[in-house]
Write a protein that holds these residues in place. Sequence first.
Motif, PDB file in Angstrom:
ATOM      1  N   SER A  52       0.805  -1.226   0.000  1.00 56.75           N
ATOM      2  CA  SER A  52       0.000   0.000   0.000  1.00 56.75           C
ATOM      3  C   SER A  52       0.837   1.274   0.000  1.00 56.75           C
ATOM      4  N   THR A  60       2.689  -0.946  -7.677  1.00 60.01           N
ATOM      5  CA  THR A  60       1.567  -0.251  -8.307  1.00 60.01           C
ATOM      6  C   THR A  60       0.926  -1.083  -9.412  1.00 60.01           C
ATOM      7  N   GLU A  63      -1.869  -3.482  -8.057  1.00 63.35           N
ATOM      8  CA  GLU A  63      -2.881  -2.876  -7.182  1.00 63.35           C
ATOM      9  C   GLU A  63      -4.239  -3.576  -7.294  1.00 63.35           C
ATOM     10  N   GLU A  64      -4.696  -3.823  -8.503  1.00 66.73           N
ATOM     11  CA  GLU A  64      -6.017  -4.427  -8.692  1.00 66.73           C
ATOM     12  C   GLU A  64      -6.101  -5.819  -8.053  1.00 66.73           C
ATOM     13  N   ASP A  65      -5.087  -6.637  -8.283  1.00 66.67           N
ATOM     14  CA  ASP A  65      -5.098  -7.971  -7.690  1.00 66.67           C
ATOM     15  C   ASP A  65      -4.938  -7.918  -6.176  1.00 66.67           C
ATOM     16  N   GLN A  67      -6.138  -5.558  -4.286  1.00 69.85           N
ATOM     17  CA  GLN A  67      -7.462  -5.178  -3.794  1.00 69.85           C
ATOM     18  C   GLN A  67      -8.388  -6.392  -3.749  1.00 69.85           C
ATOM     19  N   ILE A  68      -8.272  -7.250  -4.742  1.00 75.07           N
ATOM     20  CA  ILE A  68      -9.063  -8.486  -4.745  1.00 75.07           C
ATOM     21  C   ILE A  68      -8.709  -9.332  -3.529  1.00 75.07           C
ATOM     22  N   LYS A  71     -10.061  -7.436  -0.248  1.00 76.91           N
ATOM     23  CA  LYS A  71     -11.520  -7.430  -0.144  1.00 76.91           C
ATOM     24  C   LYS A  71     -12.090  -8.824   0.058  1.00 76.91           C
ATOM     25  N   ALA A 106      -5.930 -14.325  -7.655  1.00 76.35           N
ATOM     26  CA  ALA A 106      -5.245 -13.034  -7.672  1.00 76.35           C
ATOM     27  C   ALA A 106      -3.774 -13.212  -7.307  1.00 76.35           C
ATOM     28  N   ARG A 109      -1.952 -14.528 -10.307  1.00 76.29           N
ATOM     29  CA  ARG A 109      -1.740 -13.476 -11.311  1.00 76.29           C
ATOM     30  C   ARG A 109      -0.551 -12.583 -10.933  1.00 76.29           C
TER      31      ARG A 109
END
Length: 117
Positions: A52, A60, A63-65, A67-68, A71, A106, A109
Motif C-alpha cells: 500500500s 503499483t 494494485e487491482e489484484d 485489492q481483490i 476485499k 489473484a 496473477r
Amino acid sequence: MATELEGNEKLQRFIQLLADLNREAVDMIKTGNMQTLYQMNDTVEEMYSIQSVGEEDAYTAIEEDMQIIYKNFNAMVAMIGSNESEKLDGATSVAVKKFLHNIFDANVRIVLAYGLA
C-alpha cells in the motif's frame, strides 16, 4: 516491471509473503482448517503494509489484484463471523471457498506478473 529484486529486501519479503499466502489458501481449500485463517490474516496484513505504501512498479502494477486479495479476505472473515454455529453452514462454506479461490487466483496473477512462474 522495472523494479530490481536484488538488494530490495521489501520486495523479497513481499514475494515470500506471496508464497505464504499461496500455501495458506491451498491449505484452507484442501482441508477447511479455519485455524489457517489466523496465519492468512498476518500474511495479508503484512502484504498490505508493504504494497500500500510502495511506489515502485512492482507494487503499483499489482494494485487491482491486491485489492481483490484484501476485499475477499475481509469478506471471508465477515462471512465466517456471521455464521451462527461453530460449524459452517452450507451457504457460508460455499462463499468462503469462493473467496479463497478469488484470493488464490489473484495471488497467482501476481506471481505471473512478477515472472516467478
